[in-house]
Design a protein around this motif. Structure first.
Motif, PDB file in Angstrom:
ATOM      1  N   ASP A  60       7.544   1.214  -6.958  1.00  0.00           N
ATOM      2  CA  ASP A  60       7.527   0.186  -6.211  1.00  0.00           C
ATOM      3  C   ASP A  60       7.376   0.330  -4.645  1.00  0.00           C
ATOM      4  O   ASP A  60       7.372  -0.445  -3.578  1.00  0.00           O
ATOM      5  CB  ASP A  60       8.544  -1.009  -6.397  1.00  0.00           C
ATOM      6  N   THR A  61       7.525   1.893  -4.578  1.00  0.00           N
ATOM      7  CA  THR A  61       8.013   2.394  -3.148  1.00  0.00           C
ATOM      8  C   THR A  61       6.473   2.317  -2.266  1.00  0.00           C
ATOM      9  O   THR A  61       5.391   2.533  -2.777  1.00  0.00           O
ATOM     10  CB  THR A  61       7.906   3.827  -3.041  1.00  0.00           C
ATOM     11  N   ALA A  62       6.376   1.602  -1.250  1.00  0.00           N
ATOM     12  CA  ALA A  62       5.187   1.042  -0.515  1.00  0.00           C
ATOM     13  C   ALA A  62       5.325   0.545   0.802  1.00  0.00           C
ATOM     14  O   ALA A  62       6.808  -0.042   1.210  1.00  0.00           O
ATOM     15  CB  ALA A  62       4.327   0.419  -1.443  1.00  0.00           C
ATOM     16  N   GLN A 103       1.160  -1.245   0.102  1.00  0.00           N
ATOM     17  CA  GLN A 103       0.042   0.169  -0.019  1.00  0.00           C
ATOM     18  C   GLN A 103       1.054   1.113  -0.105  1.00  0.00           C
ATOM     19  O   GLN A 103       1.692   1.407   1.143  1.00  0.00           O
ATOM     20  CB  GLN A 103      -0.869   0.211   1.328  1.00  0.00           C
ATOM     21  N   ALA A 104       0.744   2.057  -1.236  1.00  0.00           N
ATOM     22  CA  ALA A 104       1.381   3.270  -1.146  1.00  0.00           C
ATOM     23  C   ALA A 104       0.395   4.419  -0.700  1.00  0.00           C
ATOM     24  O   ALA A 104      -0.526   4.300  -0.482  1.00  0.00           O
ATOM     25  CB  ALA A 104       1.587   3.683  -2.446  1.00  0.00           C
ATOM     26  N   PRO A 105       1.326   5.603  -0.058  1.00  0.00           N
ATOM     27  CA  PRO A 105       0.178   6.762   0.394  1.00  0.00           C
ATOM     28  C   PRO A 105      -0.938   7.293  -0.698  1.00  0.00           C
ATOM     29  O   PRO A 105      -0.609   7.338  -1.708  1.00  0.00           O
ATOM     30  CB  PRO A 105       1.396   7.826   0.812  1.00  0.00           C
ATOM     31  N   GLY A 106      -1.982   7.124  -0.121  1.00  0.00           N
ATOM     32  CA  GLY A 106      -3.002   7.487  -0.999  1.00  0.00           C
ATOM     33  C   GLY A 106      -3.721   6.545  -1.748  1.00  0.00           C
ATOM     34  O   GLY A 106      -4.661   6.696  -2.759  1.00  0.00           O
ATOM     35  N   LYS A 107      -3.038   5.511  -1.875  1.00  0.00           N
ATOM     36  CA  LYS A 107      -3.563   4.347  -2.856  1.00  0.00           C
ATOM     37  C   LYS A 107      -4.180   3.109  -2.043  1.00  0.00           C
ATOM     38  O   LYS A 107      -4.141   2.769  -0.715  1.00  0.00           O
ATOM     39  CB  LYS A 107      -2.368   3.725  -3.694  1.00  0.00           C
TER      40      LYS A 107
END
Length: 121
Positions: free
Chosen positions: A88-90, A38-42
């Motif tokens: 891919d940052t999450a 989970q990425a920020p805002g997603k």
């Protein structure tokens, strides 16, 4: 039941990381295990999963870059991630569908706390 995830960190684009997850506690058996992110805002999305029979399933964005492995005897899950990109940052979460002692027919989902993966450009 606890899921302990580790292995996240900071890596440059094109680099690799390996994530680990170990399940422990009162476990009668484990059905599917998987990694989500989970990425920020997603929304949280599936990265990869592996069934009790070894069938794997990957998110469309993986495109052959990641490999999920499972050690059934140790209740351990590994995610090898290659060719990482900034997108891919999450936060990466481990999930296991656990059969609890007591004769339950349906598994109960458990989530780990997550491990952060950050890919710099």
């Amino acid at each position: 039941v606890q899921l302990q995830a580790s292995g996240g960190g900071l890596v440059q684009a094109g680099g690799s990381l390996r994530l680990y997850c170990v399940a422990s506690g009162s476990i009668f058996g484990i059905d599917d295990m998987g990694w989500y992110r989970q990425a920020p805002g997603k929304q949280r999305e599936l990265v990869a999963s592996i069934s009790s029979s070894g069938k794997t399933n990957y998110g469309d964005f993986v495109k052959g870059r990641f490999t999920i492995l499972r050690d059934y005897a140790k209740a351990q899950l590994t995610l090898q991630m290659n060719s990482l990109q900034p997108e891919d940052t999450a936060m990466y979460y481990c999930k296991a569908d656990v059969f609890l002692p007591g004769g339950h027919n349906q598994p109960t989902p458990f989530w780990g706390r997550g491990t952060q993966v950050t890919v710099s450009s």
